[in-house]
Scaffold this active site. Structure first.
Site, PDB file in Angstrom:
ATOM      1  N   ASP A   9      13.487   1.909  -5.825  1.00 52.39           N
ATOM      2  CA  ASP A   9      13.425   1.882  -4.456  1.00 52.39           C
ATOM      3  C   ASP A   9      14.753   1.060  -3.874  1.00 52.39           C
ATOM      4  OD1 ASP A   9      12.603   1.909  -1.614  1.00 52.39           O
ATOM      5  OD2 ASP A   9      10.427   1.126  -2.049  1.00 52.39           O
ATOM      6  N   ASP A  22       8.192   7.534   4.215  1.00 52.51           N
ATOM      7  CA  ASP A  22       6.895   6.675   4.169  1.00 52.51           C
ATOM      8  C   ASP A  22       5.983   7.209   5.122  1.00 52.51           C
ATOM      9  OD1 ASP A  22       7.702   5.071   2.381  1.00 52.51           O
ATOM     10  OD2 ASP A  22       8.334   3.209   3.423  1.00 52.51           O
TER      11      ASP A  22
END
Ligand code: GLA
Length: 694
Positions: free
Chosen positions: A450, A513
């Site tokens: 990430d 997301d």
């Protein structure tokens, strides 16, 4: 041979199966574009036009179609290269000085060699021709052979000339939680610029250009180029005064200077480009096939369970083991432990950089969970954010100089964290060793990498925007050499790193997301224009969705996520018996259709209804799928006629619908089509079909 050369005329013709790209060298030694479009076989047909100045105010460079315009002379349009030499001269003057053709099993390559007329400075234009895929890969290498440094202030990887005006330009816009929102706009006089200045490539725009002449999925001219870069990029489209449209894409020159020391060379990121005379579908297929063949690792991607949305930072060994067991029960094949397992990571403001297992969360070590996952016969994956550090973390206390910073300024935090200066050797070594140790000490099969903030206060060097991401590419490439079976997922606050630079180095994209199954249809549709389905991670998550607050039936959520590489992110410990049973069935069905979803050809089918149906076909050999979604039915709801693509017209196909089996010829299904009507809101179905054996 894909590359034909007329020695007499100094013309180069690059042919793929259905397309041609031609340029030549003029009497000034300039590399001039001649053609891009449908295939033309004879190189001798091309002529180098003699250019006549339009007026003294419209110099001849305004109409000179250069392959790689440099800054200098009477050039006023976008240039691909601007260099400053040690004596302060800010103009490049080049001449052609030869070519080279090479060949591998995969492509033929033409290299055009250019040399500055005064300085020992060289530029090589590379054209790799992937004939079978109807694609070309262009880039440039700049080389400083002089005794003094050269400053490169702008470097776009190539210019494209499209011989039309009033084209449509499309790309995506968006932000966190809303990536890949497709937009189309008319190109008119002036410029369109898409770019990224954050160091994280793709939340706001995506590094590709796509220009069409009122094309549809199956008809019309489409010109496209996707930049293989995950850092700051810029793309410029310009309709000129002289009947053509220019497209350029490359590294962003914003806050950028690259110093080439004596003897150094630099290879700019390449552009994967092509032309389709048969609409967007062909473009997508060519790119998808190329990715499938050259970039994506073999093998089907496992069905993943990720505990992030279920437990967020509050991870504990026992509960994670319970989740893993439940994940196995519904059919997941890979269990991913997300953020929160390390250091003092209880929220966003601490722990990053302290990559040791948190003892209060994992009193018996990480391997208790890893072993439990493995005992279930599942793979194990783990989340990391190696480029970052929290100010409170020990790593920052020990190495405050490792972050991007200016000595006289305070660096900004974002999401409570700083960015590590990945251009420093000691930082690269730290990140590599941390991950190497993690992978060596535990049986880890999957890394979710990430990066949750943009870069700022970038130190004095102005090349970090490129060198940062180069370091990531190199670290992951090195790790994969040592740990060849580990899959890497590229995540940057969702879909912040979706591009052809990272694909091939990483294996999957975390698409967004935003896991709302309805929003995802738009995101996935836009994604599919350029990127392959196999790399598109899509999860089923709980409702109300944390972003949209929408409540969508579980079946629709599964169908939406089954369009890509399926993952589950629900708190499955709270599932009812009914949810578990439906999940079992859906995951089982996904495993059966996975070869078609992940490796089949993908089609965005036309919606013929007043209602907004989303219709997609997947086809692999003799088998296929149709995904049908109706998020909302209007009053007076009409059904939809679904016309399939690319079937064998002579063959008979059996289609398994929820109502029973329908048998029709390929020509009927493609031309007349199937009439379907879904009922109610958030209705969805998957129709499987196969060619019948005669
Ligand atoms: C980012 C990712 C999420 C999750 C969190 C963890 O937002 O996109 O999927 O991993 O970080 O902090």
């Amino acid at each position: 041979m894909s590359i034909a050369i007329s020695q007499k005329k100094d013309v180069f013709l690059l042919n793929t199966k259905f397309t041609s790209y031609a340029f030549g060298i003029d009497d000034q030694g300039l590399v001039r574009h001649l053609y891009w479009g449908k295939r033309i076989d004879s190189v001798e047909d091309f002529e180098m036009p003699v250019l006549v100045e339009v007026s003294t105010n419209d110099p001849v460079f305004e109409i000179t179609k250069e392959e790689f315009p440099v800054y200098g002379s009477l050039r006023y349009k976008e240039h691909c290269l601007k260099a400053t030499f040690a004596d302060g001269t800010r103009e490049v003057v080049y001449r052609y000085c030869g070519y080279e053709v090479t060949e591998t099993d995969e492509y033929e390559e033409l290299i055009i060699r250019l040399q500055d007329t005064h300085y020992d400075f060289e530029m090589d234009l590379h054209y790799k021709v992937y004939a079978e895929y109807d694609l070309m890969e262009r880039n440039v290498v700049v080389r400083n052979q002089s005794e003094a440094p050269v400053q490169i202030e702008k470097l776009h990887s190539g210019q494209f000339h499209i011989p039309y005006e009033d084209l449509n330009f499309s790309n995506v816009h968006g932000h966190w939680g809303a990536e890949h929102q497709r937009f189309v706009q008319k190109v008119s006089y002036g410029k369109i610029v898409i770019e990224n200045r954050k160091g994280i490539s793709s939340h706001n725009h995506n590094p590709y250009f796509l220009l069409d002449r009122d094309a549809t999925e199956n008809s019309g001219d489409v010109y496209f180029g996707a930049l293989r870069l995950t850092g700051n990029f810029s793309g410029v489209i310009e309709q000129t005064q002289f009947g053509e449209t220019l497209a350029q894409i490359g590294m962003n020159s914003h806050d950028f200077t690259l110093e080439l020391k004596p003897g150094e060379e630099f290879e700019a990121p390449s552009i994967l480009c092509g032309y389709s005379g048969t609409g967007f579908e062909t473009m997508s297929h060519n790119l998808h096939h190329f990715a499938q063949k050259y970039l994506l690792r073999e093998g089907y991607r496992p069905v993943l369970y990720n505990s992030w949305e279920a437990t967020e930072f509050n991870v504990h060994s026992k509960e994670q083991i319970d989740l893993a067991k439940k994940a196995k029960e519904i059919g997941a094949e890979l269990f991913v432990l997300d953020d929160g397992w390390f250091g003092e990571r209880h929220g966003i403001d601490n722990g990053l950089g302290d990559w040791y297992v948190n003892e209060s969360k994992f009193p018996n070590g990480l391997d208790e969970l890893v072993d439990a996952v493995k005992a279930q016969g599942m793979l194990f994956g783990i989340w990391v954010e190696p480029e970052m550090v929290n100010p409170k973390a020990q790593l920052y206390q020990d190495h405050p100089d490792w972050i991007y910073h200016f000595e006289t300024r305070t660096s900004d935090t974002s999401r409570g964290q700083y960015v590590l200066n990945m251009t420093k050797k000691e930082v690269q070594d730290f990140v590599y060793e941390m991950l190497d140790n993690l992978l060596t000490q535990h049986e880890i099969d999957y890394i979710k990498w990430d990066a949750n903030r943009p870069i700022s206060q970038t130190c004095l060097e102005k090349d970090i925007w490129y060198k940062h991401i180069r370091a990531i590419y190199d670290i992951v490439t090195g790790l994969k050499k040592k740990h060849p079976n580990v899959l890497f997922e590229a995540c940057a606050s969702g879909g912040g790193r979706i591009d052809y630079g990272i694909l091939g180095i990483f294996d999957d994209f975390w698409t967004s997301d935003n896991t709302d199954a309805y929003d995802r249809l738009y995101i996935q549709d836009a994604y599919s224009y350029i990127y392959p389905i196999k790399a598109m991670r899509a999860w089923v998550t709980d409702c109300p969705n944390f972003l949209s607050q929408r409540v969508i039936p579980l079946k629709f959520r599964y169908h939406s996520a089954m369009m890509g590489t399926l993952g589950i992110g629900c708190n499955i410990l709270k599932f009812t018996e009914e949810d578990i049973e439906l999940s079992r069935q859906m995951i089982q069905q996904y495993k059966e259709i996975r070869p078609i979803v992940q490796e089949g050809d993908f089609y965005r089918l036309e919606n013929t209804s007043e209602n907004r149906y989303f219709l997609y076909e997947y086809l692999k050999g003799e088998e296929g799928l149709v995904f049908v979604f109706l998020p909302q039915s209007k009053v007076g709801h009409r059904g939809v006629t679904v016309r399939l693509r690319d079937l064998d017209p002579e063959a008979v196909y059996a289609l398994q619908t929820e109502e029973g089996v329908i048998t029709k010829s390929g020509s009927y299904l493609m031309n007349r089509g199937l009439d379907l009507q879904l009922k109610g809101d958030y209705a969805s179905t998957i129709i499987r079909f196969a060619k019948e054996n005669k």
